[in-house]
Motif scaffolding. Structure first.
Motif, PDB file in Angstrom:
ATOM      1  N   ASN A 226      25.841  17.118  23.462  1.00  8.64           N
ATOM      2  CA  ASN A 226      25.906  15.789  24.064  1.00  8.64           C
ATOM      3  C   ASN A 226      26.752  15.725  25.335  1.00  8.64           C
ATOM      4  O   ASN A 226      27.100  14.640  25.800  1.00  8.64           O
TER       5      ASN A 226
ATOM      6  N   ASP B 122      28.666  11.168  13.905  1.00  7.32           N
ATOM      7  CA  ASP B 122      27.931  10.161  14.689  1.00  7.32           C
ATOM      8  C   ASP B 122      26.451  10.566  14.769  1.00  7.32           C
ATOM      9  O   ASP B 122      26.061  11.625  14.279  1.00  7.32           O
ATOM     10  N   LYS B 123      25.637   9.704  15.391  1.00 13.97           N
ATOM     11  CA  LYS B 123      24.183   9.892  15.407  1.00 13.97           C
ATOM     12  C   LYS B 123      23.795  11.245  16.022  1.00 13.97           C
ATOM     13  O   LYS B 123      22.904  11.928  15.534  1.00 13.97           O
ATOM     14  N   CYS B 124      24.535  11.572  17.090  1.00 11.64           N
ATOM     15  CA  CYS B 124      24.213  12.806  17.800  1.00 11.64           C
ATOM     16  C   CYS B 124      24.455  14.038  16.914  1.00 11.64           C
ATOM     17  O   CYS B 124      23.611  14.929  16.831  1.00 11.64           O
ATOM     18  N   GLU B 125      25.611  14.064  16.215  1.00 13.44           N
ATOM     19  CA  GLU B 125      25.911  15.199  15.321  1.00 13.44           C
ATOM     20  C   GLU B 125      24.891  15.266  14.180  1.00 13.44           C
ATOM     21  O   GLU B 125      24.452  16.341  13.770  1.00 13.44           O
ATOM     22  N   TYR B 126      24.559  14.075  13.672  1.00 16.22           N
ATOM     23  CA  TYR B 126      23.613  13.945  12.561  1.00 16.22           C
ATOM     24  C   TYR B 126      22.265  14.566  12.939  1.00 16.22           C
ATOM     25  O   TYR B 126      21.727  15.428  12.255  1.00 16.22           O
ATOM     26  N   GLU B 127      21.739  14.158  14.099  1.00 17.34           N
ATOM     27  CA  GLU B 127      20.429  14.658  14.557  1.00 17.34           C
ATOM     28  C   GLU B 127      20.498  16.142  14.896  1.00 17.34           C
ATOM     29  O   GLU B 127      19.557  16.894  14.670  1.00 17.34           O
ATOM     30  N   TRP B 128      21.633  16.547  15.447  1.00 21.70           N
ATOM     31  CA  TRP B 128      21.809  17.949  15.843  1.00 21.70           C
ATOM     32  C   TRP B 128      21.752  18.858  14.619  1.00 21.70           C
ATOM     33  O   TRP B 128      21.086  19.884  14.618  1.00 21.70           O
TER      34      TRP B 128
ATOM     35  N   LYS C 191      20.318  18.256  11.813  1.00 20.44           N
ATOM     36  CA  LYS C 191      18.931  18.248  11.338  1.00 20.44           C
ATOM     37  C   LYS C 191      18.107  19.252  12.147  1.00 20.44           C
ATOM     38  O   LYS C 191      17.320  19.999  11.598  1.00 20.44           O
TER      39      LYS C 191
ATOM     40  N   GLN D 252      26.902  12.353   4.008  1.00 21.35           N
ATOM     41  CA  GLN D 252      25.971  12.491   5.150  1.00 21.35           C
ATOM     42  C   GLN D 252      25.328  13.887   5.172  1.00 21.35           C
ATOM     43  O   GLN D 252      24.135  14.019   5.401  1.00 21.35           O
TER      44      GLN D 252
ATOM     45  N   GLU E  68      22.639  14.221   2.765  1.00 22.32           N
ATOM     46  CA  GLU E  68      21.469  13.477   3.250  1.00 22.32           C
ATOM     47  C   GLU E  68      20.673  14.319   4.272  1.00 22.32           C
ATOM     48  O   GLU E  68      19.454  14.337   4.262  1.00 22.32           O
ATOM     49  N   ILE E  69      21.410  15.029   5.139  1.00 18.57           N
ATOM     50  CA  ILE E  69      20.755  15.809   6.197  1.00 18.57           C
ATOM     51  C   ILE E  69      20.164  17.097   5.645  1.00 18.57           C
ATOM     52  O   ILE E  69      19.025  17.455   5.941  1.00 18.57           O
TER      53      ILE E  69
END
Ligand SMILES: Nc1nc2c(ncn2[C@@H]2O[C@H](COP(=O)(O)OP(=O)(O)OP(=O)(O)O)[C@@H](O)[C@H]2O)c(=O)[nH]1
Ligand SMILES: [Mg+2]
Length: 314
Positions: free
Chosen positions: A94, A125-131, A133, A174, A177-178
């Motif tokens: 990011n 955060d959203k960025c770490e979460y998507e990363w 994944k 989290q 979940e991922i």
């Protein structure tokens, strides 16, 4: 194991995107250095990745990886931890697109991935979460357990024991979940490690958890060597499956586009054909009318000719 060549990889990049090309390049790189286990860190910028890897090496930032408050690491940087282990310090995600690509490329060359998170910032955060994944990709649960671990840094500034526990529980939720599985989870402080070294306080050094993390990584790498052949095969198979699926999707997409184009062209030409048919019909009618008029004139002419003949004969 025979892998895709450079031309195939270029083709894949063009058709199904650069992530696939990067993954294939990474697998090729890993297979060319079979006896070395590679560990890469990953996480947001300034989460403490470089400082942690310096601590594992027991070197200062002047001696090895540069540390800083703003986005600092720009390129994947390799270093030997021991004869069998190589570590890669990667750019923070990011920071900008180019850095993200560079980080992804380094990660795809790694056997073990250490996800680093600054616990002071709270949950992912959203960025770490998507990363996470994106990098777990098509890995199965077992592979995720063998190849990934999670490290919370900045534990010295994470707040009270209760606050820390709450954050840790939330992050673990989290991660489940991922990744759909639990992975090994560490809470460390690189800052404490360096303070302990400076003041020669053995207890504080232990409390930083850095030496324990290093021991753990050495053990995990040894375990990895035993199963690596099998794991790398699995990784190649999973990537083959994923690539095939994407190529099929792409093919279906192209087919749908072609048939839609064909339909449009047919519609356009049908319209033109109908218009021309109409015009032709009109001309046919007109020709008939002219024809009939001509016939009539001729008939009338014949009558006139007969009348003339009659007059002459009188
Ligand atoms: N208090 C505290 N500060 C830390 C810790 N780890 C790193 N830092 C500080 O966090 C800042 C960023 O550290 P880096 O190691 O450069 O972070 P990075 O993740 O490598 O950053 P990029 O290379 O930009 O992605 C520095 O100012 C470090 O001193 C820690 O455990 N505790
Ligand atoms: Mg760095």
């Amino acid at each position: 194991m025979s892998l895709l060549n450079a031309t195939d990889i270029k083709f894949l990049e063009h058709i199904v995107g650069k992530d696939f090309a990067t993954k294939w390049k990474g697998i090729k790189q890993k297979n060319s250095s079979k006896d070395v286990v590679t560990i890469a860190n990953t996480g947001l910028f300034s989460s403490g990745k470089s400082m942690l890897f310096n601590a594992l090496l027991d070197r200062t930032e002047k001696e090895r990886f540069q540390v800083g408050a703003a986005p600092t690491t720009k390129k994947g940087d390799r270093e030997k931890l021991n004869a069998q282990i190589e570590i890669i310090d990667t750019p923070g995600i990011n920071a900008n697109d180019a850095d993200d690509d560079e980080a992804f490329r380094s990660l795809m060359e790694a056997d073990i991935i250490l996800a680093v998170h600054n616990i002071k910032t709270g949950m992912l955060d959203k960025c770490e979460y998507e990363w996470l994944k994106r990098i777990a990709g098509e890995m199965g649960k077992e592979e995720i357990k063998q190849r990934m671990a999670f490290v919370c840094t900045w534990i010295d500034e994470s707040g009270t024991k209760e606050e820390t526990e709450k954050k840790v529980a939330e992050i673990k939720r989290q991660l489940r979940e991922i990744l759909h599985t639990d992975i090994d989870f560490w809470e460390i402080s690189s800052k404490r490690y360096y303070t302990a070294k400076e003041k020669q306080k053995a207890e504080l050094e232990k409390a930083s958890k850095v030496p324990q993390l290093k021991e753990y990584l050495v053990k995990k790498s040894e375990e990895y060597v035993v199963i690596s052949e099998e794991l790398r095969k699995k990784e190649v198979l999973a990537l083959c499956r994923q690539t095939k699926k994407s190529l099929q999707n792409e093919r279906n997409l192209i087919f749908t586009q072609i048939s839609r184009k064909r339909e449009n062209i047919c519609k356009k030409y049908d319209y033109r054909k109908n218009t021309w048919a109409g015009i032709l019909g009109n001309f046919k009618d007109y020709r008939m009318t002219v024809w009939e008029k001509l016939k009539k004139v001729r008939e009338e002419d014949e009558e006139y000719a007969e009348f003339e003949k009659y007059i002459k004969n009188i």
